[in-house]
Design a protein around this motif. Structure first.
Motif, mmCIF file in Angstrom:
data_model
loop_
_atom_site.group_PDB
_atom_site.id
_atom_site.type_symbol
_atom_site.label_atom_id
_atom_site.label_comp_id
_atom_site.label_asym_id
_atom_site.label_seq_id
_atom_site.Cartn_x
_atom_site.Cartn_y
_atom_site.Cartn_z
ATOM 1 N N ARG A 165 0.817 -1.210 0.000
ATOM 2 C CA ARG A 165 0.000 0.000 0.000
ATOM 3 C C ARG A 165 0.853 1.265 0.000
ATOM 4 N N VAL A 166 1.990 1.212 0.678
ATOM 5 C CA VAL A 166 2.904 2.359 0.643
ATOM 6 C C VAL A 166 3.417 2.582 -0.770
ATOM 7 N N VAL A 167 3.756 1.496 -1.465
ATOM 8 C CA VAL A 167 4.323 1.589 -2.811
ATOM 9 C C VAL A 167 3.354 2.249 -3.784
ATOM 10 N N VAL A 168 2.047 2.024 -3.607
ATOM 11 C CA VAL A 168 1.073 2.632 -4.520
ATOM 12 C C VAL A 168 0.553 3.966 -4.005
ATOM 13 N N GLY A 169 1.183 4.492 -2.933
ATOM 14 C CA GLY A 169 0.874 5.856 -2.517
ATOM 15 C C GLY A 169 -0.157 6.027 -1.429
ATOM 16 N N ARG A 170 -0.535 4.961 -0.742
ATOM 17 C CA ARG A 170 -1.520 5.094 0.332
ATOM 18 C C ARG A 170 -0.890 5.811 1.526
ATOM 19 N N ALA A 171 -1.646 6.697 2.147
ATOM 20 C CA ALA A 171 -1.234 7.326 3.403
ATOM 21 C C ALA A 171 -1.540 6.370 4.550
ATOM 22 N N ASN A 172 -0.901 6.620 5.702
ATOM 23 C CA ASN A 172 -1.092 5.727 6.852
ATOM 24 C C ASN A 172 -2.560 5.585 7.242
ATOM 25 N N ARG A 173 -3.303 6.699 7.217
ATOM 26 C CA ARG A 173 -4.715 6.629 7.624
ATOM 27 C C ARG A 173 -5.515 5.765 6.644
ATOM 28 N N GLN A 174 -5.178 5.843 5.343
ATOM 29 C CA GLN A 174 -5.860 4.997 4.357
ATOM 30 C C GLN A 174 -5.524 3.523 4.591
ATOM 31 N N ILE A 175 -4.237 3.257 4.888
ATOM 32 C CA ILE A 175 -3.817 1.883 5.140
ATOM 33 C C ILE A 175 -4.530 1.343 6.362
ATOM 34 N N ALA A 176 -4.621 2.170 7.417
ATOM 35 C CA ALA A 176 -5.297 1.741 8.638
ATOM 36 C C ALA A 176 -6.755 1.394 8.371
ATOM 37 N N ALA A 177 -7.432 2.227 7.569
ATOM 38 C CA ALA A 177 -8.839 1.975 7.250
ATOM 39 C C ALA A 177 -9.008 0.698 6.438
ATOM 40 N N GLU A 178 -8.125 0.484 5.466
ATOM 41 C CA GLU A 178 -8.231 -0.697 4.614
ATOM 42 C C GLU A 178 -7.938 -1.984 5.380
ATOM 43 N N LEU A 179 -6.999 -1.909 6.333
ATOM 44 C CA LEU A 179 -6.625 -3.115 7.075
ATOM 45 C C LEU A 179 -7.437 -3.292 8.348
ATOM 46 N N GLY A 180 -8.211 -2.274 8.718
ATOM 47 C CA GLY A 180 -9.041 -2.364 9.907
ATOM 48 C C GLY A 180 -8.246 -2.350 11.193
ATOM 49 N N VAL A 181 -7.179 -1.567 11.219
ATOM 50 C CA VAL A 181 -6.342 -1.453 12.423
ATOM 51 C C VAL A 181 -6.157 0.018 12.754
ATOM 52 N N GLY A 182 -5.562 0.289 13.928
ATOM 53 C CA GLY A 182 -5.331 1.660 14.334
ATOM 54 C C GLY A 182 -4.142 2.290 13.643
ATOM 55 N N LYS A 184 -1.623 3.908 14.951
ATOM 56 C CA LYS A 184 -0.344 3.632 15.591
ATOM 57 C C LYS A 184 0.175 2.249 15.217
ATOM 58 N N ALA A 185 -0.733 1.303 15.033
ATOM 59 C CA ALA A 185 -0.329 -0.037 14.623
ATOM 60 C C ALA A 185 0.292 -0.002 13.226
ATOM 61 N N VAL A 186 -0.302 0.817 12.347
ATOM 62 C CA VAL A 186 0.246 0.960 11.005
ATOM 63 C C VAL A 186 1.623 1.612 11.060
ATOM 64 N N GLU A 187 1.766 2.647 11.874
ATOM 65 C CA GLU A 187 3.050 3.332 11.993
ATOM 66 C C GLU A 187 4.143 2.374 12.468
ATOM 67 N N ALA A 188 3.822 1.548 13.478
ATOM 68 C CA ALA A 188 4.804 0.607 14.011
ATOM 69 C C ALA A 188 5.157 -0.453 12.965
ATOM 70 N N CYS A 189 4.137 -0.937 12.292
ATOM 71 C CA CYS A 189 4.358 -1.953 11.253
ATOM 72 C C CYS A 189 5.176 -1.373 10.107
ATOM 73 N N ARG A 190 4.857 -0.157 9.723
ATOM 74 C CA ARG A 190 5.584 0.497 8.640
ATOM 75 C C ARG A 190 7.049 0.707 9.018
ATOM 76 N N SER A 191 7.296 1.082 10.261
ATOM 77 C CA SER A 191 8.662 1.290 10.721
ATOM 78 C C SER A 191 9.463 -0.015 10.647
ATOM 79 N N ARG A 192 8.857 -1.116 11.083
ATOM 80 C CA ARG A 192 9.550 -2.416 11.017
ATOM 81 C C ARG A 192 9.812 -2.815 9.582
ATOM 82 N N MET A 193 8.816 -2.590 8.734
ATOM 83 C CA MET A 193 8.944 -2.942 7.321
ATOM 84 C C MET A 193 10.070 -2.159 6.659
ATOM 85 N N MET A 194 10.126 -0.862 6.915
ATOM 86 C CA MET A 194 11.164 -0.022 6.303
ATOM 87 C C MET A 194 12.555 -0.453 6.765
#
Length: 219
Positions: A165-182, A184-194
């Motif tokens: 989702r990051v690669v296609v330009g989704r913002a964190n809030r969009q990713i959170a909505a699509e995955l059904g998570v908060g 902060k969870a997206v931010e932490a996951c994104r940090s680990r992924m990067m």
């Protein structure tokens, strides 16, 4: 078959490139190999396509100088077989017949050039240099793709979902909505992924994925 036409022990990837000369005409095979060796390349001689396939080590860089008409498997048939096996060695096709349909098919399958015999020595040497350079580029690109794949393999399923989702330009809030998570969870996951992908920004991540040829699983 003499010692010059047998397979040598596999060499490390840092070994110099090999120019494989495949021709069922003994005199032409020897003459072509000696010409190539005269400019410092290592040349291996093979009297048939079948002998080449038996001896070839895809781990060694190089190129293929191939006669189009031979007893047994033809040059074009060998080119097709290499493609079927996923082997991308650059091919320079030689012919004594000037067969235009063969030339078209050889070039369509990616041959560096199609040269009619008797050939101009400098033209062949120029094409050998070109093919060796092409092989080096192909190997660098494949190594880069393999490195990206190895990093992707370290990601959890959720981290891969975030990456796609990051690669296609989704913002964190969009990713959170699509995955059904908060968020902060997206931010932490994104940090680990990067960190696992060894990048510091979304732009760097996009560049890495796009230039590697690895496809993102766009949701």
């Amino acid at each position: 078959m003499g010692p010059a036409e047998t397979r040598e022990d596999a060499a490390p990837s840092a070994a110099p490139p090999i120019v494989h000369v495949v021709d069922d005409d003994d005199a032409l095979r020897k003459m072509t190999a000696l010409l190539i060796e005269s400019v410092g390349f290592e040349a291996h001689r093979h009297p048939s396509a079948e002998a080449f396939l038996e001896a070839y080590d895809p781990g060694r860089p190089g190129c293929l100088v191939l006669d189009v008409r031979m007893q047994g498997m033809s040059g074009l048939e060998l080119q097709r077989e290499l493609a079927a096996r996923g082997i991308r060695i650059p091919v320079i096709m030689l012919t004594g017949h000037g067969d235009v349909p063969m030339a078209v098919e050889a070039m369509r399958m990616g041959a560096v050039d199609f040269i009619e015999k008797p050939f101009h020595e400098q033209r062949l040497l120029d094409r050998v240099h070109q093919a060796i350079a092409q092989d080096a580029r192909d190997r660098r690109e494949e190594a880069a793709r393999a490195e990206v794949r190895s990093r992707l393999a370290l990601l959890s399923e959720r981290e891969r979902e975030v990456l796609d989702r990051v690669v296609v330009g989704r913002a964190n809030r969009q990713i959170a909505a699509e995955l059904g998570v908060g968020g902060k969870a997206v931010e932490a996951c994104r940090s680990r992924m990067m960190k696992k992908m060894r990048v510091h920004s979304a732009a760097e991540l996009v560049h890495l994925v796009c230039t590697s040829g690895v496809q993102a699983d766009t949701p």
